[in-house]
Write an enzyme that holds these catalytic residues in place. Structure first.
Site, mmCIF file in Angstrom:
data_model
loop_
_atom_site.group_PDB
_atom_site.id
_atom_site.type_symbol
_atom_site.label_atom_id
_atom_site.label_comp_id
_atom_site.label_asym_id
_atom_site.label_seq_id
_atom_site.Cartn_x
_atom_site.Cartn_y
_atom_site.Cartn_z
ATOM 1 N N GLU A 159 0.854 -1.187 0.000
ATOM 2 C CA GLU A 159 0.000 0.000 0.000
ATOM 3 C C GLU A 159 0.888 1.235 0.000
ATOM 4 O OE1 GLU A 159 -3.207 2.401 2.825
ATOM 5 O OE2 GLU A 159 -2.741 0.296 3.263
ATOM 6 N N ASN A 165 0.240 11.667 1.268
ATOM 7 C CA ASN A 165 -0.400 12.692 2.088
ATOM 8 C C ASN A 165 -0.242 14.035 1.389
ATOM 9 O OD1 ASN A 165 -1.193 11.193 4.636
ATOM 10 N ND2 ASN A 165 0.979 10.672 4.535
ATOM 11 N N HIS A 185 14.615 -3.654 3.759
ATOM 12 C CA HIS A 185 14.264 -3.741 2.349
ATOM 13 C C HIS A 185 13.005 -4.568 2.161
ATOM 14 C CE1 HIS A 185 16.885 -7.391 2.910
ATOM 15 N NE2 HIS A 185 15.848 -7.964 2.317
ATOM 16 N N GLU A 200 15.357 -5.824 -2.555
ATOM 17 C CA GLU A 200 16.277 -6.911 -2.883
ATOM 18 C C GLU A 200 15.614 -7.765 -3.957
ATOM 19 O OE1 GLU A 200 18.743 -10.179 -0.349
ATOM 20 O OE2 GLU A 200 16.567 -10.343 -0.272
#
Length: 258
Positions: A31, A35, A49, A96
């Site tokens: 997600e 803002n 990561h 990664e």
């Protein structure tokens, strides 16, 4: 990844998008939240990561052609034969890339740094019911790593927790937000979180209008988890096979696809 859905919430001055390798009812999703008016976030030193299984060489070439940042060129992992690479997205989040064949869930892991590995293992096992899938000590690099999750790594997204020798605290920044976990009882989960050293920052209960019950928690290192039950917006109503189903990061651009 594919853009699965997006929302505009002007009354609360934010918008978000959900991306993943398959439908949210059966795959892990990322997600991204924008803002309004915020154009920079600090990733901090605690977030590590995201891990993704791809054709590494092809993906790195594509990223370079789009002007992306490759921080580690493709090559075998130390002590093994698996090919990996590291890249950085425009907001500074590290990914990664790992060479693997076709897998049910290409999104492999979220890696976070913690200050006490045994404490974290105990918390995620007892409070969230995760399994300790793998543990590795690396004295040459002065670190130790565990993999926690709800099923085998080749079929599920997992949580990787890393302890660097002697480091007990990290700057978490304000970019990475949380992981989302499904449960069959948010009230019991909240009690377990408190009992095993976590903190409740949103008391368990139903959301307004819909019947979804949620709670928000911090683990002993202050990493946030969003825990929910029931059918959240019609997206997911069965957490039996995929309880770890989402992660949220803050994103600096209004447009999510470019």
């Amino acid at each position: 990844m594919k853009l699965l859905r997006r929302r505009q919430i002007p009354e609360e001055r934010y918008s978000n998008a959900f991306l993943g390798f398959g439908p949210e009812d059966s795959n892990f999703a990322v997600e991204l939240t924008y803002n309004y008016g915020v154009d920079k976030y600090e990733v901090g030193t605690g977030f590590g990561h995201f891990g993704v299984a791809v054709d590494v060489t092809k993906t790195v070439e594509l990223i370079k052609s789009k002007g992306g940042k490759v921080t580690k060129e493709p090559g075998p992992v130390k002590g093994g034969s698996s090919v990996i690479a590291f890249i950085e997205d425009p907001d500074g989040y590290t990914f990664e890339l790992t060479e693997r064949g076709t897998v049910p869930e290409p999104f492999r892991q979220v890696m976070l740094r913690v200050g006490d590995l045994d404490r974290s293992i105990n918390f995620y096992q007892k409070a969230y019911g995760m399994e300790l899938l793998r543990k590795r000590d690396d004295p040459d690099n002065k670190c130790a790593t565990v993999i926690m999750g709800y099923g085998p790594e080749d079929k599920n997204a997992v949580l990787e927790l890393t302890y660097n020798y002697g480091v007990t605290k990290y700057d978490k920044g304000n970019g990475y937000a949380q992981i989302a976990i499904g449960t069959d009882d948010v009230y019991k989960t909240a009690e377990a979180v408190k009992f095993y050293g976590g903190e409740i920052i949103l008391e368990p209960g139903p959301l307004p209008v819909i019947n979804t019950k949620i709670t928000a928690c911090l683990d002993p290192d202050g990493w946030k988890s969003f825990v929910e039950i029931d059918n959240f917006g019609g997206i997911r109503d069965d957490f039996t096979e995929h309880p770890l189903f989402e992660t949220l990061i803050h994103h600096c651009k209004r447009e999510f696809t470019r």
